[in-house]
Design an enzyme around this catalytic site. Structure first.
Site, short mmCIF file in Angstrom:
data_model
loop_
_atom_site.label_atom_id
_atom_site.label_comp_id
_atom_site.label_asym_id
_atom_site.label_seq_id
_atom_site.Cartn_x
_atom_site.Cartn_y
_atom_site.Cartn_z
N GLU A 80 -36.18 -5.81 -1.62
CA GLU A 80 -36.92 -6.69 -2.56
C GLU A 80 -36.85 -8.19 -2.57
OE1 GLU A 80 -37.34 -4.22 -6.59
OE2 GLU A 80 -35.27 -3.89 -5.87
N LYS B 73 -43.76 -5.33 -13.39
CA LYS B 73 -43.29 -5.04 -11.90
C LYS B 73 -44.08 -3.74 -11.24
CE LYS B 73 -39.15 -4.82 -9.24
NZ LYS B 73 -37.58 -4.80 -9.12
#
Length: 127
Positions: A29, A106
């Protein structure tokens, strides 16, 4: 304002700001980044701005949108909760704003089950 219950009825709303950033607890990420979607509602008294047609008596929503995006883009952190706090502080830095609600979505969250959305929502006000 000391409580959200006493916030003004007026608000400026930004919905669906899209930001590419590198937040998350996993190395991939941080390395690859992902899209975050941000919603902001800033509560403030808009009566002076509207009665006098005066931009200086409100918050310029275009500039606010740019500030929110910059707050999300900078300094990668593990948690979207931390990003939400950063955005809330950015919005509350504008003197006319009494309270703010921030939602950080997200959409590519790394979870193993099908989902429509993952989000964190916080509400903050001036002490």
């Amino acid at each position: 304002m000391s409580s959200i219950q006493s916030r003004p009825a007026d608000s400026i709303v930004l919905t669906g700001l899209r930001v590419q950033a590198n937040h998350g607890v996993f190395d991939f990420e941080r390395a690859e980044g992902q899209e975050f979607v941000v919603d902001v509602t800033a509560w403030l008294d808009l009566s002076l701005a509207s009665s006098g047609d005066d931009l200086t008596a409100t918050v310029h929503y275009g500039e606010l949108a740019e500030e929110v995006v910059a707050a999300v883009e900078r300094d990668p952190v593990d948690l979207i909760e931390t990003v939400a706090e950063r955005v809330a502080a950015t919005v509350l830095a504008h003197e006319p704003v009494d309270a703010v609600e921030v939602t950080i979505h997200k959409p590519q969250a790394p979870i193993s089950v099908p989902f429509g959305d993952v989000a964190v929502r916080i509400t903050r006000s001036r002490p």
